[in-house]
Design an enzyme around this catalytic site. Structure first.
Site, PDB file in Angstrom:
ATOM      1  CB  SER A  79       5.192  10.226  11.708  1.00 58.20           C
ATOM      2  OG  SER A  79       4.534  10.512  10.444  1.00 58.20           O
ATOM      3  CG  ASP A  91       1.029   0.283   9.488  1.00 62.78           C
ATOM      4  OD1 ASP A  91       0.337   0.816  10.178  1.00 62.78           O
ATOM      5  OD2 ASP A  91       1.333   0.649   8.212  1.00 62.78           O
ATOM      6  CE  LYS A 149      -2.738   0.935   3.750  1.00 62.22           C
ATOM      7  NZ  LYS A 149      -2.364   2.256   4.505  1.00 62.22           N
ATOM      8  CD  GLN A 209       0.664   8.469   7.335  1.00 58.95           C
ATOM      9  OE1 GLN A 209      -0.012   9.068   7.962  1.00 58.95           O
ATOM     10  NE2 GLN A 209      -0.064   7.378   6.676  1.00 58.95           N
TER      11      GLN A 209
HETATM   12  C1  S3P Z   1       2.579   5.031   6.364  1.00 60.76           C
HETATM   13  C2  S3P Z   1       3.160   5.381   7.254  1.00 60.76           C
HETATM   14  C3  S3P Z   1       2.769   4.936   8.746  1.00 60.76           C
HETATM   15  C4  S3P Z   1       1.580   3.681   8.849  1.00 60.76           C
HETATM   16  C5  S3P Z   1       0.762   4.018   7.547  1.00 60.76           C
HETATM   17  C6  S3P Z   1       1.474   4.063   6.268  1.00 60.76           C
HETATM   18  C7  S3P Z   1       3.109   5.463   4.965  1.00 60.76           C
HETATM   19  O1  S3P Z   1       2.029   5.818   9.408  1.00 60.76           O
HETATM   20  O2  S3P Z   1       1.113   3.544   9.936  1.00 60.76           O
HETATM   21  O3  S3P Z   1       0.000   2.787   7.286  1.00 60.76           O
HETATM   22  O4  S3P Z   1       2.976   4.881   3.870  1.00 60.76           O
HETATM   23  O5  S3P Z   1       3.825   6.487   5.138  1.00 60.76           O
HETATM   24  P1  S3P Z   1       3.036   6.933  10.280  1.00 60.76           P
HETATM   25  O6  S3P Z   1       4.348   7.212   9.482  1.00 60.76           O
HETATM   26  O7  S3P Z   1       2.259   8.163  10.116  1.00 60.76           O
HETATM   27  O8  S3P Z   1       3.052   6.355  11.572  1.00 60.76           O
END
Ligand code: S3P
Length: 428
Positions: free
Chosen positions: A166, A313, A21, A168
């Site tokens: 994080s 996750d 994903k 993200q």
């Molecule tokens: C993700 C980062 C994670 C994860 C999410 C997908 C990504 O979140 O929990 O399912 O694709 O960068 P965080 O980085 O905010 O913890």
């Protein structure tokens, strides 16, 4: 949809995990940022990456799909069109947070919306740095989607130390940084998944355990064809199922093995799980391999904050595995779980409670007193419309001695549309 899950006498078979994903999202975004045509093979059918596809279509990027192959006609950093309508990120935090960085960088004015779950998740963490970079962001209660983004002046490069580990947040700031004349730097002290810096080949300086990642307009968005590896976070449900079930042998070919994602593999091995990895190879910038797991006796384990980002996750399914380890296991420093698609600590605690487990919930984690003889009570599990909660409850139900039900089970389509079919396949 309510899904009935029968106890499994055995778990045997081969499951190719669905496409990753996180990498699916990024491949669309980076192909759109590249000026020219890119192909993406083995693109995810899951709902979250399709939210990213539809947002980029609204930004004027032509994206064709033939089965699992996407062809993206990238418009380059300066080619996005101002969208006519709000951009709908659905349930996807990755779409909303990474896209906000791109929009703020590109100076596109628009509004991002999400479903009820996404609209209840904090966006403050991205609003702060993006405002420092010159964006103006209007958010509900100064924190939540809908987010209305614009950038009236020029982009201001930022030196940003991540306040939380994080990926993200890291990616959001780096993607905005791609539009600055001078470099933006993100300082990361605890590693989180590194797909963004890998796929964009960004400059990284290492100073002790700290990584300083830079992005600017000088970074050429690489021309590449993407092949999306199997999602380790989806494979994790079968890794756990195989480890806890006494009569299991599950093969997971083509699973992503990026070391910033696979802490759960190391954890299961430390617990004594019987796991083999073969045919390690590269799929583009990402390592993959074929994993086999077989049932084994498990020892308890303590997981504290430094390990959390690399298995964030997988923590719901780790809690399920801990139920079958011989003694007291702990997860601490995991308060971030309360900010996911639902409050996952609370949702996991409810699963454990309904299953009749011996456990304590803390503000930042769980303590679980497990036993190899634990037999979950058959139950009706609430998924809270969270895909990973539904799948964790599904795996646990396989170990009960009579049928259980997972409520709202269709939410697995967010990351793993064929989850219930695959579960059926393994039990036949
Ligand atoms: C993700 C980062 C994670 C994860 C999410 C997908 C990504 O979140 O929990 O399912 O694709 O960068 P965080 O980085 O905010 O913890």
């Amino acid at each position: 949809m309510d899904q009935k899950v029968l106890p499994a006498a055995q778990l045997k078979g081969t499951i190719a995990p669905p496409p990753d994903k996180s990498i699916s999202h990024r491949s669309v975004m980076f192909a759109a940022l590249h000026q020219g045509v890119s192909t993406i093979e083995n693109f995810s059918e899951a709902a979250d990456p399709h939210s990213t596809v539809s947002c980029f279509r609204s930004l004027g990027v032509e994206i064709e799909q033939h089965r699992s192959t996407l062809t993206v006609h990238g418009v380059g950093r300066d080619g996005f069109r101002h969208p006519q309508q709000d951009l709908d990120c659905g349930n996807s935090g990755t779409t909303m947070r990474l896209l906000s960085g791109i929009l703020a960088g590109a100076g596109i004015s628009c509004t991002l919306v999400g479903d009820e779950s996404l609209s209840a998740r904090t966006m403050r963490r991205i609003i702060d740095p993006l405002e420092k970079m010159g964006a103006r962001i209007k958010a509900r209660q100064d924190d939540y989607a809908p987010l209305s983004i614009s950038r009236p002046g020029s982009l201001i490069p930022l030196r940003f130390e991540l306040p939380i580990p994080s990926a993200q947040l890291k990616s959001c700031v780096l993607l905005a940084g791609l539009f600055g004349k001078e470099p933006t730097q993100v300082i990361e002290r605890i590693p989180s998944r590194d797909h963004t810096e890998r796929l964009l080949d960004l400059g990284i300086e290492k100073a002790g355990n700290t990584r300083i990642i830079s992005s600017s307009r000088q970074d050429v968005i690489p021309e590449q064809s993407y092949t999306i590896p199997g999602d380790f976070s989806a494979a994790a449900f079968w890794l756990a199922a195989g480890a806890i079930h006494p009569r299991a042998e599950i093969e997971l070919p083509g699973t992503g093995l990026n070391p910033t994602r696979t802490a759960f593999l190391d954890i299961l091995r430390e617990m004594g799980a019987n796991i083999r990895i073969e045919q390690e190879r590269q799929a583009g910038q990402e390592p993959v391999g074929d994993i086999t797991v077989a049932g084994s006796e498990l020892k308890p384990i303590n997981i504290s904050s430094e390990r959390v980002p690399n298995c964030i996750d997988e923590l719901p399914i780790l809690a399920v595995a801990m139920l079958f380890a011989d003694g007291v296991s702990r997860i601490s420093g995991a308060e971030e779980l309360r900010h996911k698609e639902t409050d996952r600590l609370n949702a996991v605690a409810e699963i454990l409670e309904n299953a009749g487990a011996d456990f304590t919930e803390y503000e930042d984690g769980l303590e679980i007193n497990g036993s190899p003889d634990f037999t979950p009570r058959p139950a009706r599990y609430n998924s809270y419309h969270d895909h990973r909660i539904a799948m964790a409850a599904g795996v646990l139900s396989l170990l009960a001695d009579s049928p259980s039900t997972v409520l709202g089970a269709e939410c697995t389509a967010i990351s793993y549309p064929s989850f219930w079919d695959d579960l059926q396949l393994l039990t036949n």
